[in-house]
Motif scaffolding. Structure first.
Motif, PDB file in Angstrom:
ATOM      1  N   ARG A 100       0.834  -1.208   0.000  1.00 27.93           N
ATOM      2  CA  ARG A 100       0.000   0.000   0.000  1.00 27.93           C
ATOM      3  C   ARG A 100       0.862   1.248   0.000  1.00 27.93           C
ATOM      4  O   ARG A 100       0.525   2.251  -0.647  1.00 27.93           O
ATOM      5  CB  ARG A 100      -0.924   0.000   1.237  1.00 27.93           C
ATOM      6  CG  ARG A 100      -2.023  -1.043   1.215  1.00 27.93           C
ATOM      7  CD  ARG A 100      -3.170  -0.682   0.288  1.00 27.93           C
ATOM      8  NE  ARG A 100      -3.847   0.528   0.658  1.00 27.93           N
ATOM      9  CZ  ARG A 100      -4.842   0.613   1.556  1.00 27.93           C
ATOM     10  NH1 ARG A 100      -5.225  -0.475   2.214  1.00 27.93           N
ATOM     11  NH2 ARG A 100      -5.429   1.760   1.798  1.00 27.93           N
TER      12      ARG A 100
ATOM     13  N   GLN B 237       3.602   1.595  -1.482  1.00 24.09           N
ATOM     14  CA  GLN B 237       4.138   1.768  -2.829  1.00 24.09           C
ATOM     15  C   GLN B 237       3.169   2.460  -3.782  1.00 24.09           C
ATOM     16  O   GLN B 237       3.563   2.870  -4.880  1.00 24.09           O
ATOM     17  CB  GLN B 237       4.562   0.409  -3.397  1.00 24.09           C
ATOM     18  CG  GLN B 237       5.737  -0.221  -2.672  1.00 24.09           C
ATOM     19  CD  GLN B 237       6.191  -1.530  -3.287  1.00 24.09           C
ATOM     20  OE1 GLN B 237       5.572  -2.032  -4.236  1.00 24.09           O
ATOM     21  NE2 GLN B 237       7.255  -2.105  -2.762  1.00 24.09           N
ATOM     22  N   GLU B 238       1.919   2.613  -3.365  1.00 23.27           N
ATOM     23  CA  GLU B 238       0.935   3.293  -4.213  1.00 23.27           C
ATOM     24  C   GLU B 238       1.319   4.747  -4.487  1.00 23.27           C
ATOM     25  O   GLU B 238       0.868   5.331  -5.467  1.00 23.27           O
ATOM     26  CB  GLU B 238      -0.455   3.230  -3.567  1.00 23.27           C
ATOM     27  CG  GLU B 238      -1.062   1.834  -3.524  1.00 23.27           C
ATOM     28  CD  GLU B 238      -1.315   1.270  -4.909  1.00 23.27           C
ATOM     29  OE1 GLU B 238      -1.865   1.992  -5.757  1.00 23.27           O
ATOM     30  OE2 GLU B 238      -0.942   0.099  -5.152  1.00 23.27           O
TER      31      GLU B 238
ATOM     32  N   LYS C  13       2.578   5.825  -7.932  1.00 22.42           N
ATOM     33  CA  LYS C  13       1.657   5.776  -9.071  1.00 22.42           C
ATOM     34  C   LYS C  13       0.813   7.044  -9.108  1.00 22.42           C
ATOM     35  O   LYS C  13       0.892   7.885  -8.224  1.00 22.42           O
ATOM     36  CB  LYS C  13       0.763   4.542  -8.971  1.00 22.42           C
ATOM     37  CG  LYS C  13       1.531   3.227  -8.857  1.00 22.42           C
ATOM     38  CD  LYS C  13       0.598   2.062  -8.593  1.00 22.42           C
ATOM     39  CE  LYS C  13       1.372   0.764  -8.386  1.00 22.42           C
ATOM     40  NZ  LYS C  13       0.480  -0.379  -8.086  1.00 22.42           N
TER      41      LYS C  13
END
Length: 296
Positions: A155, A157-158, A161
Protein backbone atom coordinates in the motif's frame (compact mmCIF):
# COMPACT_ATOMS: atom_id res chain seq x y z
CA UNK A 1 -9.41 18.74 25.01
CA UNK A 2 -6.91 16.45 26.76
CA UNK A 3 -3.21 16.44 26.00
CA UNK A 4 -1.84 13.90 23.52
CA UNK A 5 0.19 11.26 25.30
CA UNK A 6 1.92 10.08 22.12
CA UNK A 7 2.03 12.81 19.45
CA UNK A 8 2.64 11.70 15.88
CA UNK A 9 5.75 12.67 13.96
CA UNK A 10 3.72 15.32 12.08
CA UNK A 11 2.41 16.82 15.32
CA UNK A 12 5.86 16.90 16.91
CA UNK A 13 7.34 18.48 13.78
CA UNK A 14 4.70 21.21 13.68
CA UNK A 15 5.43 22.12 17.28
CA UNK A 16 9.19 22.01 16.74
CA UNK A 17 8.96 24.31 13.73
CA UNK A 18 6.87 26.83 15.67
CA UNK A 19 9.44 26.73 18.45
CA UNK A 20 12.27 27.23 15.94
CA UNK A 21 10.55 30.27 14.44
CA UNK A 22 9.89 31.72 17.88
CA UNK A 23 13.49 31.27 18.99
CA UNK A 24 14.78 32.84 15.77
CA UNK A 25 12.61 35.86 16.48
CA UNK A 26 13.99 36.18 20.01
CA UNK A 27 10.51 36.04 21.53
CA UNK A 28 9.97 34.16 24.78
CA UNK A 29 7.32 31.49 25.16
CA UNK A 30 5.57 33.71 27.71
CA UNK A 31 5.38 36.67 25.30
CA UNK A 32 4.29 34.44 22.42
CA UNK A 33 1.56 32.92 24.56
CA UNK A 34 0.33 36.37 25.62
CA UNK A 35 0.25 37.53 22.00
CA UNK A 36 -1.85 34.50 21.01
CA UNK A 37 -4.06 34.68 24.08
CA UNK A 38 -2.52 31.53 25.52
CA UNK A 39 -0.60 30.81 28.69
CA UNK A 40 3.06 29.84 28.73
CA UNK A 41 2.19 26.24 29.64
CA UNK A 42 -0.23 26.05 26.71
CA UNK A 43 2.49 27.33 24.37
CA UNK A 44 4.85 24.67 25.70
CA UNK A 45 2.31 21.93 24.96
CA UNK A 46 1.82 23.26 21.42
CA UNK A 47 5.55 23.30 20.79
CA UNK A 48 5.84 19.71 22.08
CA UNK A 49 3.04 18.57 19.76
CA UNK A 50 0.81 17.67 22.69
CA UNK A 51 -2.09 19.87 21.67
CA UNK A 52 -3.42 21.57 18.57
CA UNK A 53 -3.26 25.25 17.66
CA UNK A 54 -6.10 27.04 15.83
CA UNK A 55 -5.24 28.30 12.35
CA UNK A 56 -5.77 31.98 13.17
CA UNK A 57 -3.42 31.76 16.15
CA UNK A 58 -0.81 29.89 14.11
CA UNK A 59 -0.89 32.56 11.39
CA UNK A 60 -0.73 35.34 13.96
CA UNK A 61 2.28 33.78 15.65
CA UNK A 62 4.09 33.17 12.35
CA UNK A 63 3.56 36.84 11.47
CA UNK A 64 4.79 37.96 14.88
CA UNK A 65 7.86 35.75 14.49
CA UNK A 66 8.72 37.53 11.26
CA UNK A 67 8.17 34.51 9.01
CA UNK A 68 8.02 35.92 5.48
CA UNK A 69 7.52 32.62 3.65
CA UNK A 70 3.86 32.21 2.76
CA UNK A 71 4.63 28.72 1.48
CA UNK A 72 5.99 27.73 4.89
CA UNK A 73 3.05 29.25 6.77
CA UNK A 74 0.55 27.51 4.49
CA UNK A 75 2.40 24.20 4.94
CA UNK A 76 2.30 24.60 8.73
CA UNK A 77 -1.41 25.36 8.58
CA UNK A 78 -1.94 22.22 6.48
CA UNK A 79 -0.05 20.19 9.08
CA UNK A 80 -2.26 21.64 11.80
CA UNK A 81 -5.46 20.94 9.88
CA UNK A 82 -4.54 17.34 9.09
CA UNK A 83 -6.36 14.67 11.07
CA UNK A 84 -3.51 12.23 10.46
CA UNK A 85 -6.02 9.77 9.06
CA UNK A 86 -5.32 8.00 5.79
CA UNK A 87 -5.20 4.51 4.36
CA UNK A 88 -2.58 3.67 7.03
CA UNK A 89 -5.19 4.15 9.76
CA UNK A 90 -6.61 0.74 8.83
CA UNK A 91 -3.42 -0.83 10.22
CA UNK A 92 -3.20 0.94 13.57
CA UNK A 93 -4.43 -2.15 15.39
CA UNK A 94 -1.47 -4.27 14.25
CA UNK A 95 1.46 -1.98 13.39
CA UNK A 96 3.53 0.40 15.48
CA UNK A 97 2.97 4.14 15.56
CA UNK A 98 6.42 4.73 14.06
CA UNK A 99 5.53 2.68 10.98
CA UNK A 100 2.29 4.61 10.56
CA UNK A 101 4.21 7.89 10.96
CA UNK A 102 6.49 6.86 8.10
CA UNK A 103 3.55 6.15 5.81
CA UNK A 104 2.03 9.54 6.65
CA UNK A 105 5.36 11.28 6.01
CA UNK A 106 5.73 9.55 2.63
CA UNK A 107 2.19 10.56 1.67
CA UNK A 108 2.82 14.23 2.47
CA UNK A 109 6.25 14.49 0.83
CA UNK A 110 7.10 15.59 -2.72
CA UNK A 111 10.38 13.71 -3.17
CA UNK A 112 12.57 11.14 -1.45
CA UNK A 113 16.34 10.68 -1.61
CA UNK A 114 17.60 7.51 0.04
CA UNK A 115 20.83 5.61 0.69
CA UNK A 116 20.71 1.90 1.52
CA UNK A 117 23.61 -0.50 2.00
CA UNK A 118 22.15 -3.81 3.22
CA UNK A 119 18.55 -3.91 1.97
CA UNK A 120 16.61 -2.64 -1.01
CA UNK A 121 14.33 0.19 0.15
CA UNK A 122 10.76 -0.83 1.01
CA UNK A 123 9.25 1.28 -1.77
CA UNK A 124 11.26 -0.70 -4.34
CA UNK A 125 10.77 -4.21 -2.93
CA UNK A 126 8.94 -7.10 -4.55
CA UNK A 127 6.30 -8.89 -2.43
CA UNK A 128 8.42 -12.04 -2.09
CA UNK A 129 11.48 -10.03 -1.04
CA UNK A 130 9.36 -8.24 1.57
CA UNK A 131 7.96 -11.46 2.94
CA UNK A 132 11.41 -13.04 3.19
CA UNK A 133 12.66 -10.06 5.20
CA UNK A 134 9.64 -10.13 7.51
CA UNK A 135 10.07 -13.86 8.09
CA UNK A 136 13.71 -13.35 9.04
CA UNK A 137 12.97 -10.36 11.24
CA UNK A 138 10.08 -11.94 13.14
CA UNK A 139 10.21 -15.72 13.17
CA UNK A 140 7.28 -15.91 15.59
CA UNK A 141 4.91 -14.04 13.26
CA UNK A 142 1.87 -15.95 12.02
CA UNK A 143 1.10 -16.21 8.28
CA UNK A 144 -1.71 -13.68 8.75
CA UNK A 145 0.65 -11.21 10.41
CA UNK A 146 3.15 -11.63 7.59
CA UNK A 147 0.39 -11.11 5.02
CA UNK A 148 -0.69 -7.92 6.75
CA UNK A 149 2.87 -6.58 6.90
CA UNK A 150 3.40 -7.27 3.20
CA UNK A 151 0.02 -5.72 2.34
CA UNK A 152 0.91 -2.57 4.28
CA UNK A 153 4.23 -2.17 2.45
CA UNK A 154 2.53 -2.70 -0.91
CA UNK A 155 0.00 0.00 0.00
CA UNK A 156 2.91 2.34 0.71
CA UNK A 157 4.14 1.77 -2.83
CA UNK A 158 0.94 3.29 -4.21
CA UNK A 159 2.56 6.74 -3.84
CA UNK A 160 4.74 5.84 -6.83
CA UNK A 161 1.66 5.78 -9.07
CA UNK A 162 -0.90 8.31 -10.23
CA UNK A 163 -0.65 11.78 -11.73
CA UNK A 164 1.69 13.21 -9.06
CA UNK A 165 3.84 10.31 -7.86
CA UNK A 166 6.56 10.67 -5.27
CA UNK A 167 9.87 11.47 -6.97
CA UNK A 168 12.60 9.01 -5.96
CA UNK A 169 16.38 9.17 -6.16
CA UNK A 170 17.90 6.03 -4.65
CA UNK A 171 21.53 5.13 -4.09
CA UNK A 172 21.92 1.43 -3.25
CA UNK A 173 25.24 -0.04 -2.17
CA UNK A 174 26.31 -3.03 -4.24
CA UNK A 175 26.45 -5.05 -1.00
CA UNK A 176 22.63 -5.02 -0.80
CA UNK A 177 22.46 -6.83 -4.14
CA UNK A 178 24.80 -9.60 -3.00
CA UNK A 179 22.87 -10.49 0.16
CA UNK A 180 21.55 -14.06 -0.06
CA UNK A 181 19.45 -14.17 3.12
CA UNK A 182 16.36 -13.89 0.93
CA UNK A 183 17.49 -16.59 -1.49
CA UNK A 184 19.19 -16.28 -4.87
CA UNK A 185 16.05 -16.49 -7.01
CA UNK A 186 14.21 -13.92 -4.91
CA UNK A 187 17.19 -11.60 -5.17
CA UNK A 188 17.36 -12.13 -8.94
CA UNK A 189 13.74 -11.11 -9.36
CA UNK A 190 14.28 -8.18 -7.00
CA UNK A 191 17.16 -6.88 -9.12
CA UNK A 192 15.08 -7.32 -12.28
CA UNK A 193 12.33 -5.32 -10.56
CA UNK A 194 14.78 -2.47 -9.93
CA UNK A 195 15.57 -2.38 -13.64
CA UNK A 196 11.86 -2.25 -14.47
CA UNK A 197 11.24 0.56 -11.97
CA UNK A 198 14.10 2.59 -13.40
CA UNK A 199 12.08 2.95 -16.61
CA UNK A 200 9.67 5.26 -14.77
CA UNK A 201 10.55 8.95 -15.29
CA UNK A 202 10.21 9.83 -11.59
CA UNK A 203 12.54 7.07 -10.32
CA UNK A 204 16.33 7.26 -10.48
CA UNK A 205 18.41 4.39 -9.12
CA UNK A 206 22.19 4.37 -8.75
CA UNK A 207 24.48 1.61 -7.50
CA UNK A 208 27.42 2.45 -5.24
CA UNK A 209 30.02 -0.21 -6.15
CA UNK A 210 32.52 -1.91 -3.91
CA UNK A 211 35.16 -0.27 -6.10
CA UNK A 212 34.10 3.30 -5.24
CA UNK A 213 37.25 5.27 -4.48
CA UNK A 214 35.70 7.69 -1.98
CA UNK A 215 32.91 7.59 0.57
CA UNK A 216 31.41 10.31 2.83
CA UNK A 217 32.92 9.79 6.28
CA UNK A 218 30.48 9.04 9.08
CA UNK A 219 27.66 7.73 6.88
CA UNK A 220 27.78 3.98 7.39
CA UNK A 221 24.05 3.83 8.03
CA UNK A 222 21.09 4.14 5.67
CA UNK A 223 19.18 7.39 5.66
CA UNK A 224 16.30 9.04 3.84
CA UNK A 225 15.69 12.68 2.98
CA UNK A 226 12.05 13.67 2.51
CA UNK A 227 11.31 16.91 0.66
CA UNK A 228 8.26 19.01 1.52
CA UNK A 229 6.30 21.65 -0.37
CA UNK A 230 8.15 24.09 1.93
CA UNK A 231 11.94 23.48 1.91
CA UNK A 232 12.19 24.29 5.63
CA UNK A 233 10.03 21.25 6.42
CA UNK A 234 12.37 18.68 4.88
CA UNK A 235 12.93 15.65 7.11
CA UNK A 236 15.78 13.20 7.64
CA UNK A 237 14.66 9.69 8.56
CA UNK A 238 17.11 7.28 10.21
CA UNK A 239 16.24 3.67 10.96
CA UNK A 240 17.18 2.38 14.40
CA UNK A 241 16.47 -0.96 16.12
CA UNK A 242 14.88 0.77 19.12
CA UNK A 243 13.04 3.64 17.46
CA UNK A 244 13.47 5.58 14.21
CA UNK A 245 14.84 9.11 14.32
CA UNK A 246 13.25 12.07 12.55
CA UNK A 247 15.51 15.10 12.18
CA UNK A 248 14.35 18.45 10.88
CA UNK A 249 16.72 21.17 12.04
CA UNK A 250 18.57 23.04 9.25
CA UNK A 251 22.02 21.76 10.27
CA UNK A 252 20.98 18.12 9.93
CA UNK A 253 19.18 18.76 6.65
CA UNK A 254 22.29 20.42 5.23
CA UNK A 255 24.62 17.70 6.47
CA UNK A 256 22.60 14.81 5.05
CA UNK A 257 21.86 16.65 1.81
CA UNK A 258 25.58 17.15 1.26
CA UNK A 259 26.26 13.49 2.13
CA UNK A 260 23.69 12.30 -0.41
CA UNK A 261 25.17 14.56 -3.08
CA UNK A 262 28.58 13.01 -2.40
CA UNK A 263 27.16 9.50 -2.55
CA UNK A 264 25.35 10.14 -5.82
CA UNK A 265 28.55 11.63 -7.27
CA UNK A 266 30.73 8.60 -6.48
CA UNK A 267 28.01 6.07 -7.34
CA UNK A 268 27.75 4.66 -10.85
CA UNK A 269 25.55 6.50 -13.38
CA UNK A 270 21.83 5.67 -12.97
CA UNK A 271 20.17 2.52 -14.26
CA UNK A 272 19.11 3.13 -17.85
CA UNK A 273 17.43 0.10 -19.41
CA UNK A 274 16.48 1.77 -22.70
CA UNK A 275 17.46 -0.11 -25.88
CA UNK A 276 20.17 2.36 -26.84
CA UNK A 277 21.89 1.57 -23.53
CA UNK A 278 22.30 -2.13 -24.35
CA UNK A 279 25.93 -1.72 -25.29
CA UNK A 280 27.87 0.34 -22.79
CA UNK A 281 30.90 2.47 -23.50
CA UNK A 282 31.36 3.13 -19.76
CA UNK A 283 30.70 1.48 -16.45
CA UNK A 284 27.24 2.24 -15.09
CA UNK A 285 24.60 0.85 -12.73
CA UNK A 286 22.89 -1.20 -15.44
CA UNK A 287 26.13 -2.87 -16.44
CA UNK A 288 26.80 -3.84 -12.84
CA UNK A 289 23.36 -5.35 -12.21
CA UNK A 290 23.49 -7.23 -15.51
CA UNK A 291 26.81 -8.70 -14.37
CA UNK A 292 25.26 -9.71 -11.03
CA UNK A 293 22.29 -11.33 -12.78
CA UNK A 294 24.62 -13.25 -15.08
CA UNK A 295 26.48 -14.68 -12.09
CA UNK A 296 23.33 -15.77 -10.23
Amino acid sequence: MGLRSNPSQRQRRLGAELRRLRELSGMSATDAGALAGLGRAHMSHIEMGRTAIPEEKLRALAHAYGCNSQKLVDALVAMGRSTGKGWWTDYQDSLSASVLDLAELEASSTALRNFEWVYVHGLLQTPEYMRALFEIGNRDASPDELDRAVDFRLRRQEILKGDTPLVLHMVIHEAALHMQFVGAEIMRRQIEHLVDLSRLPHIEIQILPFTAQTYPAGFGTPFALFDSSAPELGTVHLEHPVAPLYLGDPAHLTRFTEAFEQLSTVALPPLDPEPESKFHARKDSLGLVQHLLYRM
